[in-house]
Design an enzyme around this catalytic site. Structure first.
Site, PDB file in Angstrom:
ATOM      1  N   GLY A  24     -21.860 -11.289  -2.713  1.00  0.00           N
ATOM      2  CA  GLY A  24     -21.166 -11.071  -3.986  1.00  0.00           C
ATOM      3  C   GLY A  24     -21.946 -11.543  -5.199  1.00  0.00           C
ATOM      4  O   GLY A  24     -21.452 -11.456  -6.319  1.00  0.00           O
ATOM      5  N   ASP A  26     -24.591 -11.779  -8.307  1.00  0.00           N
ATOM      6  CA  ASP A  26     -25.188 -10.823  -9.249  1.00  0.00           C
ATOM      7  C   ASP A  26     -25.857 -11.602 -10.367  1.00  0.00           C
ATOM      8  O   ASP A  26     -25.946 -12.841 -10.319  1.00  0.00           O
ATOM      9  CB  ASP A  26     -24.131  -9.837  -9.767  1.00  0.00           C
ATOM     10  CG  ASP A  26     -23.011 -10.515 -10.551  1.00  0.00           C
ATOM     11  OD1 ASP A  26     -23.308 -11.295 -11.473  1.00  0.00           O
ATOM     12  OD2 ASP A  26     -21.825 -10.252 -10.253  1.00  0.00           O
ATOM     13  N   TYR A  34     -15.323 -15.640  -3.244  1.00  0.00           N
ATOM     14  CA  TYR A  34     -14.287 -14.612  -3.381  1.00  0.00           C
ATOM     15  C   TYR A  34     -12.905 -15.225  -3.090  1.00  0.00           C
ATOM     16  O   TYR A  34     -12.695 -15.834  -2.033  1.00  0.00           O
ATOM     17  CB  TYR A  34     -14.568 -13.459  -2.429  1.00  0.00           C
ATOM     18  CG  TYR A  34     -15.599 -12.462  -2.941  1.00  0.00           C
ATOM     19  CD1 TYR A  34     -16.237 -12.627  -4.171  1.00  0.00           C
ATOM     20  CD2 TYR A  34     -15.911 -11.338  -2.187  1.00  0.00           C
ATOM     21  CE1 TYR A  34     -17.151 -11.688  -4.636  1.00  0.00           C
ATOM     22  CE2 TYR A  34     -16.839 -10.396  -2.642  1.00  0.00           C
ATOM     23  CZ  TYR A  34     -17.459 -10.581  -3.867  1.00  0.00           C
ATOM     24  OH  TYR A  34     -18.357  -9.658  -4.323  1.00  0.00           O
ATOM     25  N   LYS A 220     -25.638   0.798  -3.977  1.00  0.00           N
ATOM     26  CA  LYS A 220     -25.718   0.135  -5.294  1.00  0.00           C
ATOM     27  C   LYS A 220     -26.528  -1.147  -5.160  1.00  0.00           C
ATOM     28  O   LYS A 220     -26.351  -1.905  -4.203  1.00  0.00           O
ATOM     29  CB  LYS A 220     -24.323  -0.172  -5.835  1.00  0.00           C
ATOM     30  CG  LYS A 220     -24.336  -0.626  -7.289  1.00  0.00           C
ATOM     31  CD  LYS A 220     -22.959  -0.510  -7.931  1.00  0.00           C
ATOM     32  CE  LYS A 220     -22.097  -1.720  -7.672  1.00  0.00           C
ATOM     33  NZ  LYS A 220     -20.732  -1.547  -8.184  1.00  0.00           N
ATOM     34  N   ASN A 252     -23.999  -6.338 -14.377  1.00  0.00           N
ATOM     35  CA  ASN A 252     -22.942  -7.339 -14.582  1.00  0.00           C
ATOM     36  C   ASN A 252     -23.007  -8.030 -15.944  1.00  0.00           C
ATOM     37  O   ASN A 252     -22.909  -9.253 -16.033  1.00  0.00           O
ATOM     38  CB  ASN A 252     -22.935  -8.353 -13.439  1.00  0.00           C
ATOM     39  CG  ASN A 252     -22.414  -7.727 -12.151  1.00  0.00           C
ATOM     40  OD1 ASN A 252     -23.200  -7.182 -11.371  1.00  0.00           O
ATOM     41  ND2 ASN A 252     -21.117  -7.754 -11.955  1.00  0.00           N
ATOM     42  N   GLU A 276     -24.433   0.042 -14.348  1.00  0.00           N
ATOM     43  CA  GLU A 276     -23.057  -0.472 -14.484  1.00  0.00           C
ATOM     44  C   GLU A 276     -23.062  -1.745 -15.315  1.00  0.00           C
ATOM     45  O   GLU A 276     -23.960  -2.582 -15.179  1.00  0.00           O
ATOM     46  CB  GLU A 276     -22.571  -0.741 -13.059  1.00  0.00           C
ATOM     47  CG  GLU A 276     -21.187  -1.307 -12.931  1.00  0.00           C
ATOM     48  CD  GLU A 276     -20.773  -1.304 -11.452  1.00  0.00           C
ATOM     49  OE1 GLU A 276     -21.162  -0.384 -10.695  1.00  0.00           O
ATOM     50  OE2 GLU A 276     -20.084  -2.246 -11.049  1.00  0.00           O
ATOM     51  N   ASP A 328      -9.868  -0.911 -11.804  1.00  0.00           N
ATOM     52  CA  ASP A 328      -9.797  -2.077 -10.930  1.00  0.00           C
ATOM     53  C   ASP A 328      -8.321  -2.364 -10.661  1.00  0.00           C
ATOM     54  O   ASP A 328      -7.533  -2.498 -11.606  1.00  0.00           O
ATOM     55  CB  ASP A 328     -10.474  -3.276 -11.610  1.00  0.00           C
ATOM     56  CG  ASP A 328     -10.517  -4.490 -10.710  1.00  0.00           C
ATOM     57  OD1 ASP A 328     -11.619  -4.903 -10.332  1.00  0.00           O
ATOM     58  OD2 ASP A 328      -9.440  -5.028 -10.380  1.00  0.00           O
ATOM     59  N   HIS A 355     -13.923   0.312  -8.950  1.00  0.00           N
ATOM     60  CA  HIS A 355     -14.516  -0.952  -8.511  1.00  0.00           C
ATOM     61  C   HIS A 355     -13.714  -1.441  -7.308  1.00  0.00           C
ATOM     62  O   HIS A 355     -12.480  -1.405  -7.327  1.00  0.00           O
ATOM     63  CB  HIS A 355     -14.428  -1.993  -9.635  1.00  0.00           C
ATOM     64  CG  HIS A 355     -14.853  -3.362  -9.205  1.00  0.00           C
ATOM     65  ND1 HIS A 355     -14.072  -4.477  -9.391  1.00  0.00           N
ATOM     66  CD2 HIS A 355     -15.976  -3.781  -8.585  1.00  0.00           C
ATOM     67  CE1 HIS A 355     -14.704  -5.539  -8.912  1.00  0.00           C
ATOM     68  NE2 HIS A 355     -15.860  -5.149  -8.417  1.00  0.00           N
ATOM     69  N   GLY A 357     -14.343  -4.023  -3.389  1.00  0.00           N
ATOM     70  CA  GLY A 357     -15.068  -5.180  -2.866  1.00  0.00           C
ATOM     71  C   GLY A 357     -14.215  -6.419  -3.024  1.00  0.00           C
ATOM     72  O   GLY A 357     -13.015  -6.397  -2.753  1.00  0.00           O
TER      73      GLY A 357
HETATM   74  C1  LIG Z   1     -19.083 -11.176  -8.600  1.00  0.00           C
HETATM   75  C2  LIG Z   1     -18.818  -9.864  -7.940  1.00  0.00           C
HETATM   76  O1  LIG Z   1     -19.293  -9.886  -6.621  1.00  0.00           O
HETATM   77  C3  LIG Z   1     -19.455  -8.687  -8.691  1.00  0.00           C
HETATM   78  O2  LIG Z   1     -20.858  -8.772  -8.581  1.00  0.00           O
HETATM   79  C4  LIG Z   1     -18.942  -7.394  -8.115  1.00  0.00           C
HETATM   80  C5  LIG Z   1     -19.436  -6.196  -8.805  1.00  0.00           C
HETATM   81  O3  LIG Z   1     -19.936  -6.191  -9.892  1.00  0.00           O
HETATM   82  C6  LIG Z   1     -19.282  -4.898  -8.126  1.00  0.00           C
HETATM   83  O4  LIG Z   1     -18.847  -4.871  -6.975  1.00  0.00           O
HETATM   84  O5  LIG Z   1     -19.560  -3.904  -8.762  1.00  0.00           O
HETATM   85 MG   LIG Z   2     -19.983  -4.207 -10.770  1.00  0.00          MG
END
Ligand SMILES: C[C@H](O)[C@@H](O)CC(=O)C(=O)O
Ligand SMILES: [Mg+2]
Length: 443
Positions: A24, A26, A34, A220, A252, A276, A328, A355, A357
């Site tokens: 996770g 970035d 998480y 990605k 990010n 993104e 989201d 989005h 994850g």
């Molecule tokens: C902090 C998160 O993992 C973020 O990096 C998720 C994200 O930007 C994405 O899945 O797109």
């Molecule tokens: Mg993202």
């Protein structure tokens, strides 16, 4: 038939130590754990059905969201579910317009994340009582009822109730066939799991090779911290996936506007479909400027995972600031607000690529995007939903991925219910996982 009066609301701080493995990570969030504020609502009905709702957080601060959920609880407690869903727009407005709490929003930040968690629990409860997954509940709802769930305040300059009805009525044509298609083939997905920023090149290569074996065709990669690293990592991934497969990049929010343009001009040779979150999620005109500079290079702008509310999405669309819109399920005000954004995206003909994850985001958002295809967009061109391969084992009804696509969930509800054992173990700070970790940190 919906039934019961909400008799109890509980909320727990549940965290997973994902930062230990760099999962996770970035360019801005280097050590995310998480986490979720996990809400459960119960009714006095004899069926014993509970509604479960989540919002997504990164560890610290989950306790603040938990406080905000508790502050909102009195709006839900002792209400009949029938009255809530019978005037869902009114209920949404009540939650988001609390005369005192809105001062620490409005409709943004912690208080809006808390709103999402509470409303997600209400949708889960409603769908479970109807015996349908949320996507099917939405697909079977008549357009007027769908529209009655949406608060159009602040967006009528681009989407009126009548516009929304017209879109949904048009969406009725061919709906049955699209539902069959989804049940047979699923909704196309892309993977972010190979290329978190904290992963070594070896991990990146190994995960990418496995993902290719598993049939993934869209990838990605995280970028934005160091240009030389980005060039090296993008070269690795492009070499491995070949020229035809799709690559997306995610910064990010790391850059200023000119920096974003300059940096991406250097990464353009790797042919990303989108960049993104190139800059602050609040900078609508900044996104428009980046978009103007990068679209001629074949790079679109994607954003949304940190867009506060429907108003920001409205302006991004008005300003032609994005080519891919990322809803989201846990940042916006649940299904209600997401419906308004799906409809605005349809009106502006911008593809929605949600989005997902985090913890549970895949579980929830699959319902919204499957509904979107069947009843709103009727289109798969340039569309895909994010998939991240973490933490699904903690959910009672985890997502099912086949041939790199989300297969529509069949269990009733919003797929939000977590396994009680997982919740207990990961509750912060008293769950056994955290007790051990915190004790180790002290020694
Ligand atoms: C902090 C998160 O993992 C973020 O990096 C998720 C994200 O930007 C994405 O899945 O797109
Ligand atoms: Mg993202």
């Amino acid at each position: 038939m919906v039934r019961g009066r909400i008799s109890r609301l509980s909320v727990r701080d549940v965290r997973f130590p994902t930062s230990l493995g760099g999962h996770g990570s970035d360019a801005m969030h280097t050590d995310p754990d998480y986490s979720t504020a996990y809400v459960v609502i119960e009714t006095d009905a004899e069926d014993g059905i509970k509604g479960c709702g989540i919002t997504f957080t990164l560890g610290k601060g989950t306790e603040v969201v938990v406080c905000a959920v508790n502050a909102l609880a009195h709006h839900v407690l002792n209400k009949d579910l029938k009255d809530i869903v019978g005037d869902f727009r009114g209920f949404y407005r009540q939650l988001t317009s609390d005369g005192q709490l809105r001062w620490i929003g409005p409709e943004k930040g912690v208080v809006h994340l808390a709103t999402a968690a509470v409303l997600n629990a209400v949708w889960d409860l409603w769908a479970k009582q109807e015996g349908k997954p949320v996507w099917k509940l939405l697909v079977d709802m008549d357009p007027r009822t769908l529209v009655s769930c949406i608060d159009f305040r602040y967006i009528t300059d681009v989407l009126t109730e009548e516009d929304a009805l017209e879109i949904l009525q048009k969406g009725q044509v061919g709906k049955k066939e699209r539902e069959k298609q989804m049940l047979a083939q699923g909704y196309p997905a892309y993977t972010t799991s190979c290329a978190w920023l904290g992963y070594s090149d070896d991990t990146l290569k190994q995960l990418c090779a496995q993902a290719l074996k598993d049939g993934w065709t869209r990838f990605k990669v995280k970028v934005g911290a160091d240009l030389q690293d980005d060039v090296r990592r993008c070269q690795i991934i492009r070499d491995m996936i070949g020229p035809e497969k799709t690559l997306m990049m995610d910064a990010n929010q790391r850059w200023d506007v000119p920096e974003a343009v300059e940096w991406m001009s250097k990464l353009a040779k790797f042919k990303p479909l989108w960049i993104e979150e190139p800059t602050s999620p609040d900078d609508i005109l900044g996104h428009a400027a980046i978009s103007k500079a990068l679209v001629p290079l074949g790079i679109g702008i994607a954003t949304g995972e940190q867009c506060h509310n429907r108003v920001i999405f409205k302006q991004l669309l008005q300003a032609k600031a994005l080519q891919f819109l990322q809803i989201d399920s846990c940042r916006l005000g649940s299904v209600n607000e997401n419906l308004s954004v799906l409809l605005m995206a349809k009106k502006f003909e911008i593809p929605v690529c949600p989005h997902a994850g985090g913890v549970g985001l895949c579980e929830l958002v699959q319902h919204l995007i499957i509904f979107d295809y069947i009843s709103v967009s009727a289109c798969l061109k340039n569309r895909m939903c994010e998939y991240v391969d973490h933490l699904h084992e903690h959910f009672k009804y985890p997502v099912m991925i086949q041939r790199a696509s989300y297969m529509p969930p069949k269990d009733p509800g919003y797929s939000t219910e977590m396994k009680e054992d997982s919740v207990k173990k990961h509750q912060y700070p008293e769950g056994e996982v955290w007790k051990k970790l915190l004790a180790a940190q002290e020694n």
